[in-house]
Design a protein around this motif. Structure first.
Motif, PDB file in Angstrom:
ATOM      1  N   ASP A  39      30.659 -29.259  42.496  1.00  0.00           N
ATOM      2  CA  ASP A  39      31.616 -29.625  41.460  1.00  0.00           C
ATOM      3  C   ASP A  39      30.843 -30.336  40.356  1.00  0.00           C
ATOM      4  O   ASP A  39      30.210 -31.370  40.601  1.00  0.00           O
ATOM      5  N   PRO A  40      30.853 -29.829  39.125  1.00  0.00           N
ATOM      6  CA  PRO A  40      30.066 -30.461  38.059  1.00  0.00           C
ATOM      7  C   PRO A  40      30.638 -31.797  37.592  1.00  0.00           C
ATOM      8  O   PRO A  40      29.955 -32.552  36.909  1.00  0.00           O
ATOM      9  N   LEU A  41      31.891 -32.104  37.961  1.00  0.00           N
ATOM     10  CA  LEU A  41      32.535 -33.296  37.421  1.00  0.00           C
ATOM     11  C   LEU A  41      31.866 -34.598  37.848  1.00  0.00           C
ATOM     12  O   LEU A  41      31.688 -35.487  37.007  1.00  0.00           O
ATOM     13  N   PRO A  42      31.481 -34.807  39.124  1.00  0.00           N
ATOM     14  CA  PRO A  42      30.830 -36.083  39.463  1.00  0.00           C
ATOM     15  C   PRO A  42      29.586 -36.367  38.630  1.00  0.00           C
ATOM     16  O   PRO A  42      29.393 -37.491  38.145  1.00  0.00           O
ATOM     17  N   GLY A  43      28.742 -35.369  38.453  1.00  0.00           N
ATOM     18  CA  GLY A  43      27.539 -35.575  37.643  1.00  0.00           C
ATOM     19  C   GLY A  43      27.878 -35.885  36.198  1.00  0.00           C
ATOM     20  O   GLY A  43      27.255 -36.744  35.572  1.00  0.00           O
TER      21      GLY A  43
ATOM     22  N   ARG B 190      39.124 -38.127  42.319  1.00  0.00           N
ATOM     23  CA  ARG B 190      38.393 -37.546  43.460  1.00  0.00           C
ATOM     24  C   ARG B 190      36.885 -37.583  43.198  1.00  0.00           C
ATOM     25  O   ARG B 190      36.090 -37.907  44.098  1.00  0.00           O
ATOM     26  N   ALA B 191      36.480 -37.268  41.976  1.00  0.00           N
ATOM     27  CA  ALA B 191      35.051 -37.282  41.653  1.00  0.00           C
ATOM     28  C   ALA B 191      34.477 -38.687  41.748  1.00  0.00           C
ATOM     29  O   ALA B 191      33.366 -38.891  42.256  1.00  0.00           O
ATOM     30  N   ILE B 192      35.230 -39.682  41.281  1.00  0.00           N
ATOM     31  CA  ILE B 192      34.784 -41.069  41.403  1.00  0.00           C
ATOM     32  C   ILE B 192      34.639 -41.437  42.877  1.00  0.00           C
ATOM     33  O   ILE B 192      33.672 -42.102  43.286  1.00  0.00           O
ATOM     34  N   GLY B 193      35.583 -41.001  43.702  1.00  0.00           N
ATOM     35  CA  GLY B 193      35.509 -41.275  45.128  1.00  0.00           C
ATOM     36  C   GLY B 193      34.286 -40.657  45.781  1.00  0.00           C
ATOM     37  O   GLY B 193      33.660 -41.271  46.659  1.00  0.00           O
ATOM     38  N   ARG B 194      33.922 -39.455  45.375  1.00  0.00           N
ATOM     39  CA  ARG B 194      32.738 -38.812  45.944  1.00  0.00           C
ATOM     40  C   ARG B 194      31.464 -39.556  45.535  1.00  0.00           C
ATOM     41  O   ARG B 194      30.543 -39.731  46.344  1.00  0.00           O
ATOM     42  N   LEU B 195      31.402 -39.999  44.278  1.00  0.00           N
ATOM     43  CA  LEU B 195      30.243 -40.785  43.845  1.00  0.00           C
ATOM     44  C   LEU B 195      30.153 -42.092  44.626  1.00  0.00           C
ATOM     45  O   LEU B 195      29.061 -42.526  45.013  1.00  0.00           O
ATOM     46  N   ALA B 196      31.300 -42.698  44.887  1.00  0.00           N
ATOM     47  CA  ALA B 196      31.312 -43.940  45.660  1.00  0.00           C
ATOM     48  C   ALA B 196      30.835 -43.699  47.086  1.00  0.00           C
ATOM     49  O   ALA B 196      30.173 -44.552  47.687  1.00  0.00           O
ATOM     50  N   ALA B 197      31.152 -42.543  47.654  1.00  0.00           N
ATOM     51  CA  ALA B 197      30.748 -42.234  49.024  1.00  0.00           C
ATOM     52  C   ALA B 197      29.228 -42.159  49.166  1.00  0.00           C
ATOM     53  O   ALA B 197      28.694 -42.389  50.254  1.00  0.00           O
ATOM     54  N   TYR B 198      28.543 -41.843  48.064  1.00  0.00           N
ATOM     55  CA  TYR B 198      27.085 -41.766  48.079  1.00  0.00           C
ATOM     56  C   TYR B 198      26.425 -43.031  47.520  1.00  0.00           C
ATOM     57  O   TYR B 198      25.236 -43.046  47.214  1.00  0.00           O
ATOM     58  N   ASN B 199      27.222 -44.092  47.349  1.00  0.00           N
ATOM     59  CA  ASN B 199      26.702 -45.351  46.813  1.00  0.00           C
ATOM     60  C   ASN B 199      26.137 -45.217  45.409  1.00  0.00           C
ATOM     61  O   ASN B 199      25.337 -46.051  44.979  1.00  0.00           O
TER      62      ASN B 199
END
Length: 550
Positions: free
Chosen positions: A270-274, A308-317
């Motif tokens: 998903d390009p959104l987190p980056g 959701r993208a913010i949550g995924r970034l948070a999951a990877y610290n």
């Protein structure tokens, strides 16, 4: 009407129990010597104790201080954390302290008064702990320290030198190898995975035992379940972009860059987190409000996708989310890497970073409150000012004319809010930059440039600097008459403003005739009952009375 609590002197406001605003605690290992150093400090009543923990970026200074403060939270009232990476951020933290101590003050007093209230409260109370995190320049806190005769202050900074004599410094180095292995192993095991001690040692050695890098590596291993060998192979295949200039932080930037790329690879479905991370990189690192970051998706992204993208970034610290306010924090080194193009890194291509810079400006513009005179908007403005300041600062080296034009609006609005609040030095700095940018992008005769000249002149006058205000007032009237015409509303205002400046300078011989001409013009153009007509009439009468009394 001021609320009753606004009339209570800071000296009479007791220290409330349980007032603590520490950041979310990270997993903590080791550092026994540093913790012991903090524990051994002898506190004498009526004496301020200031200690500065300094070291490389990402070394764990903030984590150490947060751990110690949380362990000793019952010994201090209050325990207050301020991100102090700029004078504006320090002021914002003191304003927040005042509001926390007396909540009714937030909508009653302007920011400078709230800051002063907080400093007075600290100066006359004891038993508190104030943490000033990520101080960039010791000079930024010197005046504050000089006003506090008691209490305890912990400072974190990359700066090793330049501290006042009353500050006791402690250098913090990387973790010991066994501590770094313990940290990595604990992160992986908490996710239900496992890592061989020898493999963990190899990963930690490759990361230079830097705590932030170890935390991010552990999150990646826990999330993806790749082997340590595969992780090391990925690091070897994607060497970090090295900053050209050396000095403090160079090794840390390199390590974070390597981890950043590998982590974003895992989110590449998903390009959104980056894209979000590149956009958030242009703001201040801490307390990015939800009302700001949910605008950063761009391209019509719905809010659930952004969340959701913010949550995924948070999951990877890669960032943290405050569980109560939902404000986002991104480590400043991650931000620095995310803003730096690297042709070998698919997540840091020049065009993508340029687009992220533009998206950051648009999101901030969309998040601005409507107006700045309504006290209910002041908390939102205060939350955004550090991010406007950071965007303008870090963008300056990369700015295109398009950037300058878009950010001029942001700085102008922020400057008008700060002017209303009485923060004149910061107001003037912003409005000077606005005028410089608009002259470059739009030219001297554009109506927006003329308004900018008038705004800056007004800020100079408010600061008592008529020597710089008067030439600008005179120029904007001359230019407005030439460009807009004698009867344009902006020209009428400019005439009144110049007359007011003459009056403030005691030059009634020029003030009265100009007020008379301005009054005749506004009556002809706007009519006798227009509010501006009444203002000019009253100002003329005051000027005449002043002239007659001489």
């Amino acid at each position: 009407m001021l609320p009753p609590e606004a009339l209570v002197a800071p000296e009479a406001v007791p220290a409330p129990a349980g007032l603590v605003n520490l950041p979310v605690r990270r997993l903590f290992v080791g550092r026994e010597d540093a913790l012991g150093w903090l524990d051994r400090t002898v506190l004498d009543p009526g004496v301020v104790v200031v200690q500065a923990v300094h070291g490389l970026g990402g070394i764990g200074k903030s984590t150490l201080v947060a751990q110690w403060a949380a362990t000793h939270r019952d010994e201090h009232r209050p325990t207050w954390w301020i991100t102090a990476d700029s004078p504006a951020a320090l002021d914002a933290g003191l304003v927040a302290l005042a509001v926390a101590l007396q909540p009714g003050l937030g909508a009653a007093l302007p920011s400078p008064a709230l800051r002063e209230w907080a400093v007075r409260w600290l100066a006359c109370h004891d038993g508190w702990l104030l943490i000033l995190d990520n101080v960039i320049d010791p000079d930024h806190i010197t005046d504050l320290l000089a006003r506090l005769p008691r209490g305890r202050i912990l400072v974190t900074s990359r700066r090793a030198t330049g501290w006042p004599d009353l500050v006791t410094p402690l250098h913090l180095d990387v973790l010991e190898p066994d501590q770094a292995v313990d940290l990595l192993t604990e992160i992986v095991s908490r996710a239900g995975a496992a890592i061989d001690p020898a493999d963990a040692a190899a990963v930690c050695d490759e990361l230079g035992y830097l705590p932030l890098a170890v935390e991010q590596a552990g999150a990646y291993l826990a999330q993806t379940r790749v082997t340590a060998g595969d992780y090391l192979r990925l690091l070897g295949q994607h060497p970090a972009h090295m900053y050209r200039d050396g000095g403090e932080g160079r090794a840390a930037e390199r390590t974070i860059a390597r981890v950043w790329q590998v982590t974003l690879d895992a989110l590449a479905d998903d390009p959104l987190p980056g894209r979000l991370l590149r956009t958030l990189a242009w703001y201040a690192p801490e307390a990015i409000p939800r009302d700001l970051w949910h605008h950063t998706g761009g391209d019509g992204q719905e809010e659930p996708a952004v969340v959701r993208a913010i949550g995924r970034l948070a999951a990877y610290n890669m960032l943290t989310v405050d569980p109560i306010t939902r404000a986002v924090t991104v480590h400043r080194l991650v931000q620095a890497v995310a803003r730096t193009p690297d042709r070998d890194d698919p997540h840091r291509q020049t065009d993508d970073i340029t687009a992220a810079r533009s998206a950051a400006t648009k999101a901030l513009t969309a998040a601005l409150p409507d107006g700045w005179r309504n006290p209910t908007t002041w908390p939102a403005w205060r939350a955004l000012i550090p991010h406007i300041d950071a965007l303008a600062t870090v963008t300056r080296a990369h700015s295109t004319d398009s950037d300058r034009g878009a950010q001029a609006y942001l700085l102008n609005q922020a400057g008008l809010f700060l002017h209303e609040q009485g923060s004149l030095p910061q107001t003037i700095a912003y409005l000077e930059q606005v005028l410089t940018d608009l002259r470059r992008v739009l030219g001297d005769d554009h109506p927006d440039t003329l308004v900018s000249v008038s705004n800056l002149a007004g800020a100079y006058r408010a600061a008592g600097d008529l020597g710089r205000a008067m030439p600008l007032f005179e120029r904007v009237l001359t230019d407005s008459r030439r460009v807009l015409g004698d009867d344009h509303p902006d020209t009428l205002v400019s005439a009144s403003n110049l007359a007011g400046a003459y009056r403030a300078a005691g030059d009634l011989g020029r003030a009265v005739p100009l007020f008379e001409q301005a009054l005749a013009d506004v009556r002809r153009v706007l009519g006798n009952d227009h509010p501006h007509t009444r203002i000019v009439h009253d100002n003329l009468q005051a000027a005449i009375e002043g002239a007659n009394s001489e």
